[in-house]
Design an enzyme around this catalytic site. Structure first.
Site, PDB file in Angstrom:
ATOM      1  N   LYS A 159       0.826  -1.212   0.000  1.00 31.25           N
ATOM      2  CA  LYS A 159       0.000   0.000   0.000  1.00 31.25           C
ATOM      3  C   LYS A 159       0.864   1.268   0.000  1.00 31.25           C
ATOM      4  O   LYS A 159       2.088   1.200   0.233  1.00 31.25           O
ATOM      5  CB  LYS A 159      -0.940  -0.042   1.209  1.00 31.25           C
ATOM      6  N   TYR A 167     -12.276  -2.355  -3.847  1.00 36.50           N
ATOM      7  CA  TYR A 167     -12.788  -2.572  -2.493  1.00 36.50           C
ATOM      8  C   TYR A 167     -14.320  -2.484  -2.442  1.00 36.50           C
ATOM      9  O   TYR A 167     -14.886  -2.167  -1.394  1.00 36.50           O
ATOM     10  CB  TYR A 167     -12.164  -1.563  -1.528  1.00 36.50           C
ATOM     11  N   PHE A 183     -15.746   2.926   7.045  1.00 34.13           N
ATOM     12  CA  PHE A 183     -14.361   3.284   6.736  1.00 34.13           C
ATOM     13  C   PHE A 183     -14.070   3.332   5.241  1.00 34.13           C
ATOM     14  O   PHE A 183     -12.934   3.576   4.830  1.00 34.13           O
ATOM     15  CB  PHE A 183     -13.391   2.319   7.432  1.00 34.13           C
ATOM     16  N   ARG A 204      -1.461 -14.167   4.233  1.00 34.64           N
ATOM     17  CA  ARG A 204      -2.204 -13.499   5.315  1.00 34.64           C
ATOM     18  C   ARG A 204      -1.426 -13.610   6.640  1.00 34.64           C
ATOM     19  O   ARG A 204      -1.387 -12.657   7.420  1.00 34.64           O
ATOM     20  CB  ARG A 204      -3.602 -14.115   5.485  1.00 34.64           C
ATOM     21  N   ARG A 251       2.780  -6.179   9.053  1.00 31.23           N
ATOM     22  CA  ARG A 251       2.042  -5.044   9.623  1.00 31.23           C
ATOM     23  C   ARG A 251       2.630  -4.612  10.958  1.00 31.23           C
ATOM     24  O   ARG A 251       2.698  -3.416  11.249  1.00 31.23           O
ATOM     25  CB  ARG A 251       0.547  -5.379   9.709  1.00 31.23           C
ATOM     26  N   ASN A 311      -1.970   0.428   6.688  1.00 30.82           N
ATOM     27  CA  ASN A 311      -1.505  -0.853   7.238  1.00 30.82           C
ATOM     28  C   ASN A 311      -0.660  -1.672   6.267  1.00 30.82           C
ATOM     29  O   ASN A 311      -0.638  -2.899   6.318  1.00 30.82           O
ATOM     30  CB  ASN A 311      -2.678  -1.649   7.829  1.00 30.82           C
ATOM     31  N   HIS A 324      -2.037  -5.430   1.470  1.00 35.04           N
ATOM     32  CA  HIS A 324      -3.327  -6.094   1.257  1.00 35.04           C
ATOM     33  C   HIS A 324      -3.054  -7.508   0.793  1.00 35.04           C
ATOM     34  O   HIS A 324      -2.116  -7.742   0.026  1.00 35.04           O
ATOM     35  CB  HIS A 324      -4.151  -5.388   0.166  1.00 35.04           C
ATOM     36  N   GLU A 339      -9.587 -10.734  -7.766  1.00 35.66           N
ATOM     37  CA  GLU A 339      -8.622  -9.636  -7.573  1.00 35.66           C
ATOM     38  C   GLU A 339      -7.454  -9.730  -8.553  1.00 35.66           C
ATOM     39  O   GLU A 339      -6.981  -8.705  -9.065  1.00 35.66           O
ATOM     40  CB  GLU A 339      -8.104  -9.661  -6.130  1.00 35.66           C
TER      41      GLU A 339
HETATM   42  P1  RTP Z   1      -6.979  -5.977   3.228  1.00 34.25           P
HETATM   43  O1  RTP Z   1      -8.293  -6.333   2.561  1.00 34.25           O
HETATM   44  O2  RTP Z   1      -6.505  -4.594   2.884  1.00 34.25           O
HETATM   45  O3  RTP Z   1      -5.943  -7.028   2.986  1.00 34.25           O
HETATM   46  O4  RTP Z   1      -7.165  -5.970   4.809  1.00 34.25           O
HETATM   47  P2  RTP Z   1      -7.928  -7.026   5.701  1.00 34.25           P
HETATM   48  O5  RTP Z   1      -8.448  -8.164   4.856  1.00 34.25           O
HETATM   49  O6  RTP Z   1      -7.003  -7.372   6.816  1.00 34.25           O
HETATM   50  O7  RTP Z   1      -9.118  -6.147   6.250  1.00 34.25           O
HETATM   51  P3  RTP Z   1     -10.569  -5.872   5.605  1.00 34.25           P
HETATM   52  O8  RTP Z   1     -11.582  -6.177   6.632  1.00 34.25           O
HETATM   53  O9  RTP Z   1     -10.694  -6.521   4.258  1.00 34.25           O
HETATM   54  O10 RTP Z   1     -10.544  -4.284   5.430  1.00 34.25           O
HETATM   55  C1  RTP Z   1      -9.929  -3.667   4.319  1.00 34.25           C
HETATM   56  C2  RTP Z   1      -9.115  -2.480   4.809  1.00 34.25           C
HETATM   57  O11 RTP Z   1     -10.002  -1.498   5.327  1.00 34.25           O
HETATM   58  C3  RTP Z   1      -9.402  -0.855   6.446  1.00 34.25           C
HETATM   59  N1  RTP Z   1     -10.232  -1.043   7.636  1.00 34.25           N
HETATM   60  N2  RTP Z   1     -10.468  -0.082   8.479  1.00 34.25           N
HETATM   61  N3  RTP Z   1     -11.405   1.446  10.684  1.00 34.25           N
HETATM   62  C4  RTP Z   1     -11.731   0.153  10.584  1.00 34.25           C
HETATM   63  O12 RTP Z   1     -12.422  -0.394  11.408  1.00 34.25           O
HETATM   64  C5  RTP Z   1     -11.241  -0.583   9.437  1.00 34.25           C
HETATM   65  N4  RTP Z   1     -11.497  -1.846   9.198  1.00 34.25           N
HETATM   66  C6  RTP Z   1     -10.837  -2.130   8.044  1.00 34.25           C
HETATM   67  C7  RTP Z   1      -8.052  -1.478   6.687  1.00 34.25           C
HETATM   68  O13 RTP Z   1      -7.061  -0.647   6.113  1.00 34.25           O
HETATM   69  C8  RTP Z   1      -8.158  -2.793   5.951  1.00 34.25           C
HETATM   70  O14 RTP Z   1      -6.897  -3.233   5.491  1.00 34.25           O
HETATM   71 MG    MG Z   2      -9.600  -7.821   3.132  1.00 31.57          MG
END
Ligand code: RTP
Ligand code: MG
Length: 141
Positions: free
Chosen positions: A11, A51, A59, A87, A104, A114, A117, A128
């Site tokens: 990112k 996304y 968010f 992951r 991270r 963070n 992704h 994707e």
């Molecule tokens: P990613 O998709 O980026 O790999 O991250 P992830 O699976 O660990 O998390 P995901 O739930 O898919 O959320 C995508 C991105 O959104 C942001 N986020 N912010 N403020 C919040 O509560 C919140 N929750 C998620 C994070 O940057 C996350 O990577």
């Molecule tokens: Mg995700």
């Protein structure tokens, strides 16, 4: 164990910190092969499309604004159990909760910025990967 492919994005925060190589080294050390890669400055529409699953989340706007704040490195990784392995290397979404030694924990500043992704399942990985790479630009080996 099955050979899988996953989509990995470094990112804008981690690209700005100049740690692309350090992150790629971790993938290589874990036997994940880079089989496609490009640096991309996402448009707003492209980030929103990528996304889209989070479109209704509070968010979403912050996430999109962050993802277009600078160039990202988009990569397809291939290897045994690649989706979960990647992951695990990334660590928890919130770097404060990420295990020591994960990408991270070591490189991310906040839940928004963070660092990385990673696809979360085989179906999302396929969608994707196709979002960023035509099949002919992926070099499995
Ligand atoms: P990613 O998709 O980026 O790999 O991250 P992830 O699976 O660990 O998390 P995901 O739930 O898919 O959320 C995508 C991105 O959104 C942001 N986020 N912010 N403020 C919040 O509560 C919140 N929750 C998620 C994070 O940057 C996350 O990577
Ligand atoms: Mg995700």
């Amino acid at each position: 164990m099955a050979i899988e492919r996953t989509l990995s994005i470094i990112k804008p925060d981690a690209v700005a910190k100049n740690v692309i190589g350090q992150i790629y080294s971790r993938f290589e050390a874990a036997d994940l092969k880079i089989i496609a890669a490009r640096m991309v400055q996402l448009s707003r529409a492209e980030a929103e499309g990528f996304y889209a699953v989070h479109a209704a989340r509070p968010f979403f706007n912050d996430l999109v604004n962050f993802m277009i704040s600078g160039p990202v490195m988009v990569t397809v990784l291939e290897g045994e159990n690649a989706i979960l392995k990647h992951r695990d290397l990334m660590g928890a979404t919130d770097p404060k909760k990420a295990e020591k030694g994960t990408i991270r924990a070591d490189f991310a500043d906040s839940i928004d910025a963070n660092a990385v992704h990673g696809s979360d399942a085989a179906e999302t990985a396929a969608v994707e990967i196709a979002y960023y790479f035509p099949a002919l630009s992926i070099y499995s080996r």
